[in-house]
Design an enzyme around this catalytic site. Structure first.
Site, PDB file in Angstrom:
ATOM      1  N   GLY A 111      -3.478 -15.308  24.848  1.00  0.00           N
ATOM      2  CA  GLY A 111      -2.488 -15.033  23.800  1.00  0.00           C
ATOM      3  C   GLY A 111      -2.044 -13.571  23.778  1.00  0.00           C
TER       4      GLY A 111
ATOM      5  N   ALA B  21      -4.695 -10.808  22.648  1.00  0.00           N
ATOM      6  CA  ALA B  21      -5.659 -10.508  23.712  1.00  0.00           C
ATOM      7  C   ALA B  21      -5.004  -9.618  24.762  1.00  0.00           C
ATOM      8  CB  ALA B  21      -6.152 -11.806  24.335  1.00  0.00           C
TER       9      ALA B  21
ATOM     10  N   LYS C 196      -7.193 -11.812  10.785  1.00  0.00           N
ATOM     11  CA  LYS C 196      -6.402 -12.213   9.640  1.00  0.00           C
ATOM     12  C   LYS C 196      -5.276 -13.141  10.084  1.00  0.00           C
ATOM     13  CE  LYS C 196      -2.719  -9.547   8.516  1.00  0.00           C
ATOM     14  NZ  LYS C 196      -1.715  -9.150   9.492  1.00  0.00           N
TER      15      LYS C 196
ATOM     16  N   ASP D 194      -9.865  -6.095  10.214  1.00  0.00           N
ATOM     17  CA  ASP D 194      -8.645  -5.582   9.604  1.00  0.00           C
ATOM     18  C   ASP D 194      -8.387  -4.294  10.354  1.00  0.00           C
ATOM     19  OD1 ASP D 194      -6.936  -3.949   7.967  1.00  0.00           O
ATOM     20  OD2 ASP D 194      -7.278  -5.368   6.343  1.00  0.00           O
ATOM     21  N   HIS D 195      -7.419  -4.311  11.262  1.00  0.00           N
ATOM     22  CA  HIS D 195      -7.350  -3.176  12.196  1.00  0.00           C
ATOM     23  C   HIS D 195      -7.024  -1.853  11.503  1.00  0.00           C
ATOM     24  CE1 HIS D 195      -3.002  -3.917  12.287  1.00  0.00           C
ATOM     25  NE2 HIS D 195      -2.858  -2.762  12.884  1.00  0.00           N
TER      26      HIS D 195
ATOM     27  N   ASP E 105       1.070 -10.458   4.639  1.00  0.00           N
ATOM     28  CA  ASP E 105       0.932  -9.862   5.971  1.00  0.00           C
ATOM     29  C   ASP E 105       0.307  -8.456   5.907  1.00  0.00           C
ATOM     30  OD1 ASP E 105       1.471  -9.869   8.828  1.00  0.00           O
ATOM     31  OD2 ASP E 105       3.042  -8.404   8.424  1.00  0.00           O
TER      32      ASP E 105
ATOM     33  N   HIS F  24      -4.393  -5.072   4.697  1.00  0.00           N
ATOM     34  CA  HIS F  24      -4.367  -3.648   5.062  1.00  0.00           C
ATOM     35  C   HIS F  24      -4.224  -2.720   3.852  1.00  0.00           C
ATOM     36  CE1 HIS F  24      -4.000  -5.390   8.935  1.00  0.00           C
ATOM     37  NE2 HIS F  24      -2.701  -5.502   8.971  1.00  0.00           N
TER      38      HIS F  24
ATOM     39  N   LYS G  86       8.611   4.794  11.189  1.00  0.00           N
ATOM     40  CA  LYS G  86       7.260   4.243  11.101  1.00  0.00           C
ATOM     41  C   LYS G  86       6.373   5.332  10.513  1.00  0.00           C
ATOM     42  CE  LYS G  86       3.573   1.806  12.720  1.00  0.00           C
ATOM     43  NZ  LYS G  86       3.222   0.449  12.376  1.00  0.00           N
TER      44      LYS G  86
HETATM   45  C1  BG6 Z   1      -0.156  -6.518  11.459  1.00  0.00           C
HETATM   46  C2  BG6 Z   1       0.980  -7.256  10.822  1.00  0.00           C
HETATM   47  O1  BG6 Z   1      -1.371  -6.882  10.880  1.00  0.00           O
HETATM   48  O2  BG6 Z   1       0.035  -5.121  11.309  1.00  0.00           O
HETATM   49  C3  BG6 Z   1       2.303  -6.816  11.427  1.00  0.00           C
HETATM   50  O3  BG6 Z   1       0.806  -8.641  11.010  1.00  0.00           O
HETATM   51  C4  BG6 Z   1       2.445  -5.322  11.364  1.00  0.00           C
HETATM   52  O4  BG6 Z   1       3.395  -7.443  10.774  1.00  0.00           O
HETATM   53  C5  BG6 Z   1       1.210  -4.636  11.928  1.00  0.00           C
HETATM   54  O5  BG6 Z   1       3.593  -4.961  12.112  1.00  0.00           O
HETATM   55  C6  BG6 Z   1       1.281  -3.142  11.719  1.00  0.00           C
HETATM   56  O6  BG6 Z   1       0.225  -2.535  12.398  1.00  0.00           O
HETATM   57  P1  BG6 Z   1       0.316  -1.056  12.951  1.00  0.00           P
HETATM   58  O7  BG6 Z   1      -1.013  -0.767  13.495  1.00  0.00           O
HETATM   59  O8  BG6 Z   1       1.406  -1.068  13.990  1.00  0.00           O
HETATM   60  O9  BG6 Z   1       0.705  -0.197  11.805  1.00  0.00           O
END
Ligand code: BG6
Length: 502
Positions: A18, A21, A155, A184-185, A242, A247, A353
């Site tokens: 996927g 991964a 998640k 939860d990254h 999301d 997060h 961003k």
């Molecule tokens: C993900 C969401 O968990 O985090 C996405 O599903 C989002 O929609 C992303 O774009 C954002 O992560 P980062 O690390 O790019 O800020």
């Protein structure tokens, strides 16, 4: 991350072909390996439906590392030795027979690489499969091992509280809470991990980290991307599920928590969950409409590029009322934060961003007057801010007012700045590396515990239910490429504040 794994282990990766991964998981594991952290006693077995040979799968992994890995640490030699640790099983995760069929592959890989009977399974799968997969792991005997067993789940942790409870119950019939790693990254991001250190290792921060000195706290999680290829998923989730439920509330809980008894997994999470349990719930339409703004991008333009409206994106309902943005005024009803608003907002298709936390300090009384003429000293304008930027830069800045040496008799605001420093070959955002490493070492401090997830749903559920009942009523549109609907500015202006991240 300066040591090497002290124990061997096998990593079983579901969803191995996927997107996640490919983009994150294999590049992260490779990075740990290339830096010498994995040592030699590990094996990785990929599971997915696709009928691939081990060689084909290894090539797929090598290609993902070349495309998405950290360029500075990639070499053909390292990739070639890394992929020797990898095998692949074409597996139907819903069929028990499929697990039985591949049992021997796991065992032979473990033996070859001396994995000591430790197994970590990563479920990069649709959440509705978690329960079935966990059941099959148990029934097939894949968990009858000498060492430890752990599972990482991605998640979304449920669709609402009820589905989360069901999902959790299914996982916990097989794994104990301390064997479950809910990833939860954002908790793996460098600056999020820095917050407890900033707060509790430096005696000067805690004294003002409260309602006496802080007038409001702001969390902005802005993204420039739209919904991209994920329309089908996003239509059911929206920004609140999301980003908000996980997060944002996780980061809020780290900012808002009390001092833990130590920097250990349960001590920290005990404090985080208290914050999540203290979130003031918006119980009805009136409070939800007053405290939460829901937005969706319409067409717009950014840096000369035209951008389509959310409703015209692929796999999105042309009448959709799904929010791609939300802003909320959140109260944490603890003595520390009583009546201090936390303004949180996130959105897709925003101008840049940026992920940032801002603590706005209260203004001091106007005592700064010249002795000679009894006039206000010029220069003291806005409130002082403590800004913790999580991305794109990793830095903390704090405003201080000092005497202006160039303009005698005036103040000048300066910034004290701290920036994260890395050796030359490191790059930003290695969240998945950190979290993989922690899971392999049995450290769940930066993973969400069940009670945290449940408490977060308790805050989110009434909002989602209200929105569902309202349909498109109250949905605010904002042009793609802007900072969200004006209602979000009005929300913060009601208390006399403004958004500092823009
Ligand atoms: C993900 C969401 O968990 O985090 C996405 O599903 C989002 O929609 C992303 O774009 C954002 O992560 P980062 O690390 O790019 O800020």
């Amino acid at each position: 991350m300066a040591r090497q794994l002290t124990e061997g282990g096998l990593i079983g990766m579901f969803g191995a072909t996927g997107d996640l991964a490919k983009r994150k998981l294999f590049p992260a594991l490779f990075a740990l390996y290339a830096q010498g952290l994995m040592g030699g006693r590990f094996a990785i077995v990929g599971f997915a439906r696709r009928p691939l040979t081990v060689e084909q799968f290894r090539t797929h992994v090598a290609d993902s590392i070349r495309e998405f890995g950290r360029k500075a640490i990639i070499s053909d030699e390292k990739i070639n030795s890394f992929i020797q640790h990898i095998s692949y099983c074409s597996l139907d995760s819903e069929q028990l027979e499929s697990y039985l069929e591949h049992k021997a592959t796991l065992e032979s890989m473990e033996k070859k690489f001396q994995c000591e009977g430790n197994r970590l399974f990563y479920l990069a799968l649709a959440p509705h499969l978690f329960g079935t997969v966990c059941g099959n792991l148990r029934e097939s005997g894949w968990l009858n091992i000498d060492g430890w067993k752990r599972v990482i789940i991605e998640k979304p942790f449920g669709y609402d509280r009820e589905t989360a409870v069901e999902m959790n119950a299914a996982v916990q019939t097989v794994f104990e809470e301390d064997e479950v790693y809910r990833i939860d990254h954002y908790l793996g991001k460098e600056m999020v991990q820095q917050i407890p250190y900033l707060r509790f290792a430096n005696p000067m921060f805690e004294p003002f980290w409260n309602r006496d000195y802080v007038s409001n706290v702001q969390l902005t999680f802005a993204e420039t991307v739209g919904v991209e290829e994920r329309g089908e998923y996003y239509e059911k989730s929206g920004a609140m599920r999301d980003m908000g439920q996980n997060h944002m509330l996780q980061v809020l809980s780290v900012v808002g928590m009390e001092r833990p008894t130590g920097l250990t997994a349960n001590a920290v999470r005990d404090q985080k969950v208290k914050v999540l349990r203290s979130l003031r719930i918006n119980k009805n339409v009136d409070t939800v409409s007053r405290e939460v703004v829901r937005g969706q991008y319409s067409s717009g333009e950014s840096r000369g590029h035209k951008m389509p409206a959310y409703r015209t994106e692929k796999n999105v309902d042309p009448q959709s009322s799904t929010e791609s943005f939300f802003a909320a005024r959140v109260f944490v009803d603890t003595p520390r934060w009583k009546d201090v608003p936390f303004f949180i907002r996130t959105g897709k298709r925003m101008p840049r961003k940026v992920t940032e936390i801002v603590l706005e300090l209260k203004k001091l009384p106007e005592v700064w007057r010249t002795a000679a003429r009894d006039e206000a000293i010029p220069g003291v304008a806005g409130p002082l801010l403590l800004r913790i930027q999580i991305q794109p830069e990793e830095k903390i800045s704090m405003g201080i007012y000092m005497r202006d040496a160039l303009q005698v008799g005036a103040f000048r605001e300066s910034q004290m700045v701290w920036k994260a420093e890395y050796p030359a070959n490191r790059e930003l955002d290695e969240a998945y590396e950190r979290l993989f490493w922690d899971a392999l070492n049995g450290d769940s401090m930066y993973f969400a515990r069940w009670d945290e997830v449940e408490s977060a749903w308790n805050w989110v559920d009434p909002i989602e239910k209200t929105w569902q009942s309202l349909g498109s009523n109250g949905l605010e549109f904002y042009p793609a490429g802007s900072w969200g609907p004006s209602a979000a500015d009005a929300l913060i202006a009601l208390d006399g504040f403004e958004w500092w991240t823009n």
